[in-house]
Design an enzyme around this catalytic site. Structure first.
Site, PDB file in Angstrom:
ATOM      1  N   CYS A 110       0.836  -1.205   0.000  1.00 13.79           N
ATOM      2  CA  CYS A 110       0.000   0.000   0.000  1.00 13.79           C
ATOM      3  C   CYS A 110       0.878   1.265   0.000  1.00 13.79           C
ATOM      4  O   CYS A 110       1.535   1.549  -0.986  1.00 13.79           O
ATOM      5  CB  CYS A 110      -0.968  -0.053   1.180  1.00 13.79           C
ATOM      6  SG  CYS A 110      -2.346   1.100   1.047  1.00 13.79           S
TER       7      CYS A 110
ATOM      8  N   HIS B 105      -3.601  -5.657   0.932  1.00 12.52           N
ATOM      9  CA  HIS B 105      -2.922  -5.934   2.199  1.00 12.52           C
ATOM     10  C   HIS B 105      -2.967  -7.421   2.561  1.00 12.52           C
ATOM     11  O   HIS B 105      -3.927  -7.848   3.226  1.00 12.52           O
ATOM     12  CB  HIS B 105      -3.624  -5.166   3.327  1.00 12.52           C
ATOM     13  CG  HIS B 105      -3.397  -3.692   3.310  1.00 12.52           C
ATOM     14  ND1 HIS B 105      -2.376  -3.090   4.006  1.00 12.52           N
ATOM     15  CD2 HIS B 105      -4.063  -2.692   2.691  1.00 12.52           C
ATOM     16  CE1 HIS B 105      -2.426  -1.774   3.817  1.00 12.52           C
ATOM     17  NE2 HIS B 105      -3.433  -1.506   3.018  1.00 12.52           N
TER      18      HIS B 105
ATOM     19  N   GLU C  92      -1.319  -8.801   4.843  1.00  4.74           N
ATOM     20  CA  GLU C  92      -1.221  -8.923   6.309  1.00  4.74           C
ATOM     21  C   GLU C  92      -2.572  -8.754   6.991  1.00  4.74           C
ATOM     22  O   GLU C  92      -2.736  -9.124   8.147  1.00  4.74           O
ATOM     23  CB  GLU C  92      -0.198  -7.911   6.856  1.00  4.74           C
ATOM     24  CG  GLU C  92      -0.698  -6.486   7.075  1.00  4.74           C
ATOM     25  CD  GLU C  92      -0.743  -5.656   5.797  1.00  4.74           C
ATOM     26  OE1 GLU C  92      -0.705  -6.244   4.692  1.00  4.74           O
ATOM     27  OE2 GLU C  92      -0.843  -4.411   5.894  1.00  4.74           O
TER      28      GLU C  92
END
Lengths: 243, 85
Positions: free
Chosen positions: A89, A211, A213
């Site tokens: 990002c 993302h 994560e």
């Protein structure tokens, strides 16, 4: 495997990435403040992560001020030496501003901040970041950004595609037994050719807007496709083979 | 040494999608400014700089703009120098 996560003023996914990596049993994670001159871990990290957030308030252009941070010299020499660098990002925006990755990320086509789950097709499974995926596999990672429209002038975009540097592309959800369609019409942000993530020519620096994560921990939000992303790195570095 | 005031204007390059410009143009037209066209939205940056000459100041501004103020892939810039000291 040693990981360094760079923390800029305004980073807000640094702890998430560290947690995802810890949860994936990938070894020690060092948090490095942007104003440090180098990484602390002996011998340097194997992987450097530039996390999501709003480094320096996204002032001037997203990632532009962060790209001039002191630590970025160490990140560049790590990359020049073949070390792995991952920008997620805002981290992707920093990597383009630092010229470690081609292209630029423009404001989303609808001029809105988009926070939503989205589907991406894994275009290459021969990178250290994606080797545990199947080529063409569709995964769900969330996005949360205002500047995510990947842009390159037409000739450079064609060259990027022909060199196979697009690793993730926004796509339709997977249908059982059928290859998933992907491309610009699935870009939530208007990204050219539906590009969600690119890798450098050498294959050691990856940037992506979604993302992984945020789809790693169980029971957090829908899906855990991000686990496969970290598993790829674990396989690449033979982390679990050591046990 | 001389001191100059520098006004830098940064604009999206032709061919680069300027969504903000489009949105502003759309609203202007809807507000009755039908003669308005080709709206581009950029940035304006003002600073002062000390240099031996106007051309030395210009060299410094070019360097700062290429290095940080504008992203040459998507933006172009122009500047004005005015001697203030």
């Amino acid at each position: 495997m040693k990981t360094a996560v760079v923390v800029f003023p305004g980073s807000n996914c640094d702890a998430d990435v560290a947690r995802a990596i810890a949860d994936s049993d990938l070894g020690p994670v060092e948090m490095v403040w942007h104003d440090e001159g180098d990484f602390k871990s002996a011998g340097g990290p194997d992987l450097v992560v530039l996390p999501g957030g709003f480094a320096h308030g996204d002032y001037l252009r997203s990632g532009a001020l962060a790209a001039k941070s002191r630590i970025m010299k160490a990140v560049k020499s790590h990359a020049d030496g073949g070390g792995l660098v991952l920008g997620i990002c805002n981290g992707f925006q920093v990597l383009t501003e630092a010229r470690l990755l081609p292209g630029a990320l423009l404001p989303n086509k609808n001029l809105r901040f988009i926070c939503a789950p989205c589907h991406v097709r894994v275009e290459r499974s021969d990178t250290p970041f994606t080797k545990a995926f199947k080529e063409g596999q569709v995964v769900q990672f969330p996005i949360a950004h205002h500047e995510g429209l990947y842009f390159l002038p037409p000739d450079e975009l064609a060259a990027l595609e022909s060199r196979g540097q697009v690793v993730f592309r926004y796509s339709a959800p997977a249908k059982f037994g059928e290859p998933a369609d992907a491309g610009e019409r699935y870009s939530p942000n208007g990204s050219l050719n539906g590009i969600a993530g690119v890798i450098n020519k050498r294959g050691n620096v990856l940037g992506l807007m979604p993302h992984p994560e945020r789809s790693t921990l169980k029971n957090l939000i829908r899906g855990t496709d991000g686990r496969v992303f970290w598993q790829s790195l674990g396989e690449y570095f033979g982390v679990w083979g050591d046990k | 040494m001389m001191r100059f005031r520098v006004d830098v204007t940064v604009l999206p390059k032709d061919g680069v999608l300027d969504i903000q410009g489009k949105a502003v143009e759309h609203t202007l037209k809807r507000s009755g400014y039908s003669a308005v066209d080709d709206v581009r939205v950029g940035r304006f940056i003002r600073f002062s700089v000390e240099a031996k000459s106007e051309s030395a100041a210009g060299t410094l501004v070019d360097s700062a703009a290429d290095d940080l103020l504008a992203n040459g892939l998507i933006e172009s810039y122009t500047y004005k120098l005015e001697r203030i000291q």
